[in-house]
Design an enzyme around this catalytic site. Sequence first.
Site, PDB file in Angstrom:
ATOM      1  N   HIS A   1      49.266  39.820  33.011  1.00 19.63           N
ATOM      2  CA  HIS A   1      47.943  39.735  33.644  1.00 19.63           C
ATOM      3  C   HIS A   1      47.036  38.799  32.848  1.00 19.63           C
ATOM      4  O   HIS A   1      47.349  38.429  31.714  1.00 19.63           O
ATOM      5  CB  HIS A   1      47.289  41.119  33.724  1.00 19.63           C
ATOM      6  CG  HIS A   1      47.815  41.965  34.837  1.00 19.63           C
ATOM      7  ND1 HIS A   1      48.963  42.711  34.709  1.00 19.63           N
ATOM      8  CD2 HIS A   1      47.361  42.171  36.108  1.00 19.63           C
ATOM      9  CE1 HIS A   1      49.198  43.351  35.844  1.00 19.63           C
ATOM     10  NE2 HIS A   1      48.239  43.042  36.724  1.00 19.63           N
TER      11      HIS A   1
ATOM     12  N   THR B   1      49.734  49.332  37.744  1.00 20.05           N
ATOM     13  CA  THR B   1      50.901  49.104  38.613  1.00 20.05           C
ATOM     14  C   THR B   1      52.200  49.325  37.845  1.00 20.05           C
ATOM     15  O   THR B   1      53.152  49.928  38.364  1.00 20.05           O
ATOM     16  CB  THR B   1      50.865  47.672  39.173  1.00 20.05           C
ATOM     17  OG1 THR B   1      49.617  47.486  39.831  1.00 20.05           O
ATOM     18  CG2 THR B   1      52.008  47.430  40.151  1.00 20.05           C
TER      19      THR B   1
ATOM     20  N   THR C   1      40.274  51.018  40.875  1.00 16.30           N
ATOM     21  CA  THR C   1      40.195  50.980  39.411  1.00 16.30           C
ATOM     22  C   THR C   1      41.423  51.635  38.791  1.00 16.30           C
ATOM     23  O   THR C   1      41.920  52.639  39.307  1.00 16.30           O
ATOM     24  CB  THR C   1      38.911  51.724  38.961  1.00 16.30           C
ATOM     25  OG1 THR C   1      37.790  51.018  39.486  1.00 16.30           O
ATOM     26  CG2 THR C   1      38.798  51.796  37.448  1.00 16.30           C
TER      27      THR C   1
ATOM     28  N   LYS D   1      42.035  41.594  30.964  1.00 21.73           N
ATOM     29  CA  LYS D   1      42.364  42.929  31.493  1.00 21.73           C
ATOM     30  C   LYS D   1      42.202  43.973  30.396  1.00 21.73           C
ATOM     31  O   LYS D   1      42.669  43.785  29.270  1.00 21.73           O
ATOM     32  CB  LYS D   1      43.794  42.939  32.047  1.00 21.73           C
ATOM     33  CG  LYS D   1      44.175  44.254  32.710  1.00 21.73           C
ATOM     34  CD  LYS D   1      45.401  44.123  33.590  1.00 21.73           C
ATOM     35  CE  LYS D   1      45.817  45.464  34.163  1.00 21.73           C
ATOM     36  NZ  LYS D   1      44.779  46.061  35.012  1.00 21.73           N
TER      37      LYS D   1
HETATM   38  P1  NAD Z   1      35.908  43.226  36.106  1.00 24.88           P
HETATM   39  O1  NAD Z   1      35.688  43.579  34.666  1.00 24.88           O
HETATM   40  O2  NAD Z   1      35.807  41.803  36.523  1.00 24.88           O
HETATM   41  O3  NAD Z   1      34.913  44.077  37.043  1.00 24.88           O
HETATM   42  C1  NAD Z   1      34.509  45.391  36.786  1.00 24.88           C
HETATM   43  C2  NAD Z   1      33.017  45.429  37.038  1.00 24.88           C
HETATM   44  O4  NAD Z   1      32.535  46.773  36.981  1.00 24.88           O
HETATM   45  C3  NAD Z   1      32.239  44.622  35.987  1.00 24.88           C
HETATM   46  O5  NAD Z   1      31.404  43.679  36.646  1.00 24.88           O
HETATM   47  C4  NAD Z   1      31.417  45.689  35.278  1.00 24.88           C
HETATM   48  O6  NAD Z   1      30.173  45.174  34.821  1.00 24.88           O
HETATM   49  C5  NAD Z   1      31.245  46.672  36.429  1.00 24.88           C
HETATM   50  N1  NAD Z   1      30.668  47.956  35.995  1.00 24.88           N
HETATM   51  C6  NAD Z   1      30.636  48.496  34.754  1.00 24.88           C
HETATM   52  N2  NAD Z   1      29.948  49.647  34.784  1.00 24.88           N
HETATM   53  C7  NAD Z   1      29.514  49.828  36.057  1.00 24.88           C
HETATM   54  C8  NAD Z   1      28.745  50.826  36.725  1.00 24.88           C
HETATM   55  N3  NAD Z   1      28.256  51.882  36.067  1.00 24.88           N
HETATM   56  N4  NAD Z   1      28.523  50.700  38.048  1.00 24.88           N
HETATM   57  C9  NAD Z   1      29.006  49.663  38.730  1.00 24.88           C
HETATM   58  N5  NAD Z   1      29.719  48.654  38.162  1.00 24.88           N
HETATM   59  C10 NAD Z   1      29.979  48.756  36.835  1.00 24.88           C
HETATM   60  O7  NAD Z   1      37.348  43.813  36.470  1.00 24.88           O
HETATM   61  P2  NAD Z   1      38.236  43.496  37.767  1.00 24.88           P
HETATM   62  O8  NAD Z   1      39.260  42.484  37.418  1.00 24.88           O
HETATM   63  O9  NAD Z   1      37.358  43.299  38.945  1.00 24.88           O
HETATM   64  O10 NAD Z   1      39.027  44.886  37.901  1.00 24.88           O
HETATM   65  C11 NAD Z   1      38.328  46.097  38.113  1.00 24.88           C
HETATM   66  C12 NAD Z   1      39.309  47.254  38.114  1.00 24.88           C
HETATM   67  O11 NAD Z   1      40.183  47.121  39.242  1.00 24.88           O
HETATM   68  C13 NAD Z   1      40.231  47.310  36.886  1.00 24.88           C
HETATM   69  O12 NAD Z   1      40.458  48.668  36.556  1.00 24.88           O
HETATM   70  C14 NAD Z   1      41.516  46.655  37.370  1.00 24.88           C
HETATM   71  O13 NAD Z   1      42.660  47.079  36.655  1.00 24.88           O
HETATM   72  C15 NAD Z   1      41.538  47.153  38.802  1.00 24.88           C
HETATM   73  N6  NAD Z   1      42.328  46.360  39.748  1.00 24.88           N
HETATM   74  C16 NAD Z   1      43.015  47.062  40.676  1.00 24.88           C
HETATM   75  C17 NAD Z   1      43.706  46.404  41.656  1.00 24.88           C
HETATM   76  C18 NAD Z   1      44.395  47.213  42.738  1.00 24.88           C
HETATM   77  O14 NAD Z   1      45.022  46.623  43.637  1.00 24.88           O
HETATM   78  N7  NAD Z   1      44.290  48.537  42.710  1.00 24.88           N
HETATM   79  C19 NAD Z   1      43.735  45.009  41.686  1.00 24.88           C
HETATM   80  C20 NAD Z   1      43.015  44.302  40.716  1.00 24.88           C
HETATM   81  C21 NAD Z   1      42.298  44.998  39.748  1.00 24.88           C
END
Ligand code: NAD
Length: 254
Positions: free
Chosen positions: A147, A158, A92, A151
């Site tokens: 992105h 990054t 995250t 987002k």
């Molecule tokens: P997304 O919005 O599709 O998924 C996030 C999920 O978390 C949603 O389904 C949401 O309902 C859920 N959520 C909310 N509250 C919650 C809780 N209390 N418990 C469990 N789940 C809960 O977003 P995404 O595209 O999957 O990205 C998620 C995160 O990962 C973002 O912060 C994004 O920037 C990051 N990300 C990081 C990388 C990496 O390589 N580090 C790559 C892609 C995305």
Amino acid sequence: MSTAIAVNGAAGRMGRTVIETASERDDVEVVVGFHATDAGDIGGVPVVESDGVASALAEHDVDAVVDFSTPEAALGIVDACIAADVALVVGTTGFDAEGFDALEAASDEIPVLKATNFSRGIQVLLRTVTEAVGALDGYDLELMETHHNDKVDAPSGTANTILETVQDERDVEPVYGREGHAPRDEDEIGVFARRAGDIRGEHELVLAGNDEVLSLSHRAEDRGVFAAGALDAAGWLVDRGDGWHEFDDVIDED
Ligand code: NAD
């Protein structure tokens, strides 16, 4: 023996991709997922409500949690991970200073590995950024990222990591969007974020000067690249001690 993984944010774009990617590997197994509400079953994995995390970690004998959710949801599972002595991989992005400090404090008690980007290409790009900025003194610097239109944070985690890597080499101040800032100052770096369609993640650092332009860029073509890196990190992390660990070290030991 495969590493037993729990996915936090299991119903999200990345959570689903982690479950799908893990199902094609035999070194890791996703045994349970967590979501804000009861999400039933995703890809054959039971997904339970986030208030059931503590009992689910014990019940499913979890080795590591892989988190791709929101800063609040990630911080919400930290105490349960510490209580169950489970390693935590955080993908995250968008933590404020207080949230980041809370993750760092958790690393006193469990192994924690946080990366703003789990693709190997970006890790290599970061090493190249250090070399290029160090070698090309005085060149103008501009940083761009693009992105998908959903987002929540901007600039991307990054882009912030690339910015910090630049600032480790050169004392430059970020100017976001540049409105009202032309002509450019040599001590600044322009930072630009675009949001469009379902673009997985594009980053580019331009170094311009002396009749030449060096462009360092990376494009993620599928979310599977982040999922694969995070699962690699989880398998690596369970053999490490408590503390703060870096994705760069996972790559070095391959
Ligand atoms: P997304 O919005 O599709 O998924 C996030 C999920 O978390 C949603 O389904 C949401 O309902 C859920 N959520 C909310 N509250 C919650 C809780 N209390 N418990 C469990 N789940 C809960 O977003 P995404 O595209 O999957 O990205 C998620 C995160 O990962 C973002 O912060 C994004 O920037 C990051 N990300 C990081 C990388 C990496 O390589 N580090 C790559 C892609 C995305």
